[in-house]
Motif scaffolding. Structure first.
Motif, short mmCIF file in Angstrom:
data_model
loop_
_atom_site.label_atom_id
_atom_site.label_comp_id
_atom_site.label_asym_id
_atom_site.label_seq_id
_atom_site.Cartn_x
_atom_site.Cartn_y
_atom_site.Cartn_z
N ILE A 122 -3.08 -1.08 -7.76
CA ILE A 122 -2.28 -1.69 -6.69
C ILE A 122 -3.10 -1.80 -5.41
O ILE A 122 -3.13 -2.85 -4.75
N VAL A 123 -3.80 -0.73 -5.06
CA VAL A 123 -4.63 -0.74 -3.84
C VAL A 123 -5.75 -1.77 -3.96
O VAL A 123 -5.97 -2.58 -3.05
N GLN A 124 -6.45 -1.76 -5.09
CA GLN A 124 -7.57 -2.69 -5.29
C GLN A 124 -7.09 -4.14 -5.33
O GLN A 124 -7.70 -5.01 -4.71
N GLU A 125 -6.02 -4.40 -6.04
CA GLU A 125 -5.51 -5.76 -6.16
C GLU A 125 -4.98 -6.26 -4.82
O GLU A 125 -5.21 -7.41 -4.45
N THR A 126 -4.28 -5.41 -4.10
CA THR A 126 -3.79 -5.79 -2.77
C THR A 126 -4.95 -6.15 -1.86
O THR A 126 -4.94 -7.20 -1.21
N SER A 127 -5.96 -5.32 -1.82
CA SER A 127 -7.13 -5.58 -0.97
C SER A 127 -7.84 -6.86 -1.38
O SER A 127 -8.19 -7.69 -0.54
N ARG A 128 -8.02 -7.04 -2.68
CA ARG A 128 -8.74 -8.22 -3.18
C ARG A 128 -8.00 -9.51 -2.82
O ARG A 128 -8.58 -10.44 -2.26
N VAL A 129 -6.70 -9.55 -3.10
CA VAL A 129 -5.93 -10.78 -2.88
C VAL A 129 -5.84 -11.09 -1.38
O VAL A 129 -6.00 -12.25 -0.98
N PHE A 130 -5.60 -10.09 -0.56
CA PHE A 130 -5.49 -10.35 0.87
C PHE A 130 -6.84 -10.79 1.46
O PHE A 130 -6.87 -11.63 2.34
N ARG A 131 -7.93 -10.23 0.97
CA ARG A 131 -9.26 -10.69 1.43
C ARG A 131 -9.52 -12.13 1.03
O ARG A 131 -10.05 -12.92 1.81
N LEU A 191 0.82 -1.21 0.00
CA LEU A 191 0.00 0.00 0.00
C LEU A 191 0.86 1.27 0.00
O LEU A 191 0.51 2.26 -0.63
N ARG A 192 2.02 1.21 0.68
CA ARG A 192 2.93 2.36 0.67
C ARG A 192 3.48 2.61 -0.73
O ARG A 192 3.66 3.76 -1.14
N VAL A 193 3.78 1.51 -1.44
CA VAL A 193 4.29 1.65 -2.81
C VAL A 193 3.26 2.36 -3.68
O VAL A 193 3.60 3.19 -4.52
N SER A 194 1.98 2.07 -3.46
CA SER A 194 0.94 2.69 -4.29
C SER A 194 0.87 4.20 -4.09
O SER A 194 0.53 4.94 -5.01
N ARG A 195 1.21 4.66 -2.89
CA ARG A 195 1.15 6.10 -2.60
C ARG A 195 2.08 6.92 -3.47
O ARG A 195 1.73 7.99 -3.94
N GLY A 196 3.28 6.41 -3.66
CA GLY A 196 4.25 7.18 -4.44
C GLY A 196 4.50 6.56 -5.81
O GLY A 196 5.59 6.68 -6.35
N TRP A 197 3.51 5.88 -6.36
CA TRP A 197 3.70 5.13 -7.62
C TRP A 197 4.09 6.06 -8.76
O TRP A 197 3.46 7.08 -9.00
N ARG A 198 5.14 5.68 -9.48
CA ARG A 198 5.63 6.47 -10.60
C ARG A 198 5.66 5.66 -11.90
O ARG A 198 6.40 5.97 -12.80
N GLY A 199 4.87 4.62 -11.97
CA GLY A 199 4.84 3.77 -13.17
C GLY A 199 4.19 4.48 -14.34
O GLY A 199 3.66 5.59 -14.21
N GLU A 200 4.22 3.83 -15.50
CA GLU A 200 3.66 4.41 -16.72
C GLU A 200 2.19 4.76 -16.59
O GLU A 200 1.72 5.74 -17.16
N GLY A 201 1.44 3.94 -15.86
CA GLY A 201 -0.01 4.14 -15.76
C GLY A 201 -0.42 5.19 -14.75
O GLY A 201 -1.61 5.51 -14.63
N GLY A 202 0.52 5.73 -14.00
CA GLY A 202 0.24 6.80 -13.04
C GLY A 202 -0.81 6.45 -12.00
O GLY A 202 -0.76 5.40 -11.37
N ALA A 203 -1.79 7.33 -11.85
CA ALA A 203 -2.81 7.18 -10.81
C ALA A 203 -3.67 5.94 -11.02
O ALA A 203 -4.10 5.31 -10.05
N ASP A 204 -3.90 5.56 -12.29
CA ASP A 204 -4.70 4.36 -12.55
C ASP A 204 -4.00 3.11 -12.02
O ASP A 204 -4.63 2.24 -11.42
#
Length: 130
Positions: A43-52, A25-38
């Motif tokens: 990352i947040v959605q996938e992390t939440s989904r997989v951990f649930r 989740l920390r990585v998602s805060r400062g994400w600088r990948g090609e897709g930017g905010a999307d």
């Protein structure tokens, strides 16, 4: 004694899972990948989904495998800037390659495979193999 040691293993794996989730989740805060905010939202959605999905795992080996997979995805995101899971390479069945794959020959008669010889190998393929 048995249940107590099992509880300690569970609390250790729980702590490891929570630590991994926080780092993701920390990585998602400062994400600088090609897709930017999307990609950051992904990352947040996938992390939440997989951990649930995996919150009720109890087998130590399965938990260890899931944590290893998560660490791998986190390292891929950090080092390569890729938020999405990488596709795995699957070799073709039969050991062939895309360029030299032949259609199956049907015995006798005129069929879609009539262009191949008796044993199912065309003349061109015999020349390639030679």
């Amino acid at each position: 004694l048995r249940s107590r040691s099992r509880g300690m293993a569970t609390s250790a794996s729980r702590a490891a899972a929570l630590s991994l989730m926080r780092r993701m989740l920390r990585v998602s805060r400062g994400w600088r990948g090609e897709g930017g905010a999307d990609e950051a939202r992904y990352i947040v959605q996938e992390t939440s989904r997989v951990f649930r999905e995996r919150k009720n795992l109890r087998d130590a080996e399965v938990i260890a495998g899931a944590l290893e997979e998560g660490e791998g995805r986190l390292q891929t995101a950090l080092h390569y800037g890729i938020a999405y899971p990488l596709m795995t390479h699957t070799p073709l069945a039969g050991g062939g390659d895309v360029k030299n794959v032949l259609p199956p020959a049907e015995a006798g008669g005129s069929s879609w495979a009539s262009h191949v010889g008796e044993k199912g190998v065309s003349d061109a393929a015999r020349n390639i193999a030679a």
